[in-house]
Design a protein around this motif. Structure first.
Motif, PDB file in Angstrom:
ATOM      1  N   ALA A  36       0.653  -1.144   0.106  1.00 30.73           N
ATOM      2  CA  ALA A  36       0.251  -0.023   0.477  1.00 30.73           C
ATOM      3  C   ALA A  36       0.696   1.620  -0.072  1.00 30.73           C
ATOM      4  O   ALA A  36       0.582   2.866  -1.018  1.00 30.73           O
ATOM      5  CB  ALA A  36      -1.083   0.122   0.941  1.00 30.73           C
ATOM      6  N   GLU A  39       2.531   2.182  -3.461  1.00 32.88           N
ATOM      7  CA  GLU A  39       1.978   2.954  -4.113  1.00 32.88           C
ATOM      8  C   GLU A  39       2.453   4.133  -4.498  1.00 32.88           C
ATOM      9  O   GLU A  39       1.659   4.862  -5.207  1.00 32.88           O
ATOM     10  CB  GLU A  39       0.228   2.100  -4.283  1.00 32.88           C
ATOM     11  N   HIS A  40       2.120   4.525  -3.322  1.00 30.10           N
ATOM     12  CA  HIS A  40       2.374   6.154  -3.456  1.00 30.10           C
ATOM     13  C   HIS A  40       3.982   5.965  -3.466  1.00 30.10           C
ATOM     14  O   HIS A  40       4.158   7.627  -2.400  1.00 30.10           O
ATOM     15  CB  HIS A  40       1.884   6.251  -1.857  1.00 30.10           C
ATOM     16  N   GLN A 117      -4.671   9.290   3.479  1.00 26.36           N
ATOM     17  CA  GLN A 117      -4.763   8.715   2.913  1.00 26.36           C
ATOM     18  C   GLN A 117      -4.314   6.943   3.651  1.00 26.36           C
ATOM     19  O   GLN A 117      -5.325   5.850   2.962  1.00 26.36           O
ATOM     20  CB  GLN A 117      -4.964   8.914   1.297  1.00 26.36           C
ATOM     21  N   VAL A 118      -3.083   6.901   3.181  1.00 21.24           N
ATOM     22  CA  VAL A 118      -2.243   5.577   3.761  1.00 21.24           C
ATOM     23  C   VAL A 118      -2.894   5.802   5.476  1.00 21.24           C
ATOM     24  O   VAL A 118      -3.385   4.153   5.458  1.00 21.24           O
ATOM     25  CB  VAL A 118      -0.626   6.448   3.438  1.00 21.24           C
ATOM     26  N   ALA A 120      -6.198   6.330   6.795  1.00 19.47           N
ATOM     27  CA  ALA A 120      -7.490   5.572   5.919  1.00 19.47           C
ATOM     28  C   ALA A 120      -7.031   4.304   5.583  1.00 19.47           C
ATOM     29  O   ALA A 120      -8.221   3.187   6.465  1.00 19.47           O
ATOM     30  CB  ALA A 120      -8.327   6.285   5.243  1.00 19.47           C
ATOM     31  N   ARG A 121      -6.308   3.579   4.583  1.00 14.19           N
ATOM     32  CA  ARG A 121      -6.066   2.244   4.623  1.00 14.19           C
ATOM     33  C   ARG A 121      -5.649   0.856   5.798  1.00 14.19           C
ATOM     34  O   ARG A 121      -5.929   0.566   5.772  1.00 14.19           O
ATOM     35  CB  ARG A 121      -5.419   2.579   3.333  1.00 14.19           C
ATOM     36  N   HIS A 122      -4.985   2.254   6.530  1.00 13.64           N
ATOM     37  CA  HIS A 122      -4.130   1.024   7.456  1.00 13.64           C
ATOM     38  C   HIS A 122      -5.383   0.995   8.103  1.00 13.64           C
ATOM     39  O   HIS A 122      -5.129  -0.103   9.432  1.00 13.64           O
ATOM     40  CB  HIS A 122      -2.986   2.397   7.390  1.00 13.64           C
ATOM     41  N   ARG A 123      -5.709   2.136   8.571  1.00 14.18           N
ATOM     42  CA  ARG A 123      -6.997   1.507   9.706  1.00 14.18           C
ATOM     43  C   ARG A 123      -8.077   0.375   9.291  1.00 14.18           C
ATOM     44  O   ARG A 123      -8.359  -0.460  10.410  1.00 14.18           O
ATOM     45  CB  ARG A 123      -7.416   3.186  10.246  1.00 14.18           C
ATOM     46  N   LEU A 124      -8.226   0.453   8.155  1.00 18.26           N
ATOM     47  CA  LEU A 124      -8.920   0.104   7.403  1.00 18.26           C
ATOM     48  C   LEU A 124      -8.222  -1.424   7.662  1.00 18.26           C
ATOM     49  O   LEU A 124      -9.504  -3.276   8.015  1.00 18.26           O
ATOM     50  CB  LEU A 124      -9.665   0.058   6.601  1.00 18.26           C
ATOM     51  N   MET A 125      -7.189  -1.880   6.931  1.00 13.03           N
ATOM     52  CA  MET A 125      -6.776  -3.141   6.994  1.00 13.03           C
ATOM     53  C   MET A 125      -6.756  -3.890   8.437  1.00 13.03           C
ATOM     54  O   MET A 125      -6.121  -5.011   9.054  1.00 13.03           O
ATOM     55  CB  MET A 125      -5.110  -3.251   6.715  1.00 13.03           C
ATOM     56  N   ARG A 128      -9.747  -5.047   9.855  1.00 15.88           N
ATOM     57  CA  ARG A 128     -10.112  -6.555   9.208  1.00 15.88           C
ATOM     58  C   ARG A 128      -8.884  -7.726   9.939  1.00 15.88           C
ATOM     59  O   ARG A 128      -9.950  -8.179  10.689  1.00 15.88           O
ATOM     60  CB  ARG A 128      -9.775  -6.228   7.560  1.00 15.88           C
TER      61      ARG A 128
END
Length: 165
Positions: A36, A39-40, A117-118, A120-125, A128
């Protein structure tokens, strides 16, 4: 087996020690985060700098020394990271208003947007991953990790082996 190699643990040895297990978990977690970040155009080390600046309050600004101490890297190591992040337009260097020798690193608007952005993605992972534990397990894990953190930071009041009081 060479004379210098340590002997393997006996069959009755306890399983991997907790701190060893935590190190492995961190390595696995970084492995999940790396794609992830890639990608950036970021590494885990870059992300940590951006995240620390994000948490630095409304100014999103810290000195190089403050960042180096927080990340447990040398000043030159932090300078190298800062150079890379500055070239990407994610941070800016600013001289201190009172002492021109001091350099602050500040998130740019672009850096702030990217780190959000990163994160937010980190928290989603993370959500899960933690969904695999029930509420009691999550609370127990959080409590034990907090306790270990305090012990390592020396807040327990009791010295631990190898540490001078």
């Amino acid at each position: 087996m060479s004379q210098d190699a340590p002997a393997p643990p006996p069959p009755s040895a306890p399983p991997v020690r907790p701190l060893d297990r935590m190190y492995r978990i961190i390595a696995l977690w970084k492995g999940h985060l790396a794609p992830a970040l890639k990608e950036h155009g970021l590494t885990v080390a870059h992300f940590h700098v951006l995240a620390v600046l994000r948490r630095a309050g409304p100014s999103h600004r810290l000195t190089t020394g403050q960042l180096a101490a927080g990340e447990m890297v040398t000043g030159s190591g932090m300078t190298a990271r800062a150079d890379q992040l500055e070239r990407k337009g994610l941070i800016a260097r600013e001289r201190d208003e009172r002492d021109r020798r001091i350099i602050h690193l500040r998130l740019t608007d672009r850096g702030l947007c990217l780190v959000d952005q990163v994160i937010a993605r980190h928290r989603l992972m993370e959500q899960r991953l933690m969904a695999g534990l029930d509420d009691g397990e999550r609370q127990a894990l959080a409590g034990l990790l907090t306790r270990l953190e305090h012990l390592l930071e020396g807040h327990s009041g009791a010295p631990w082996p190898g540490r001078q009081s």
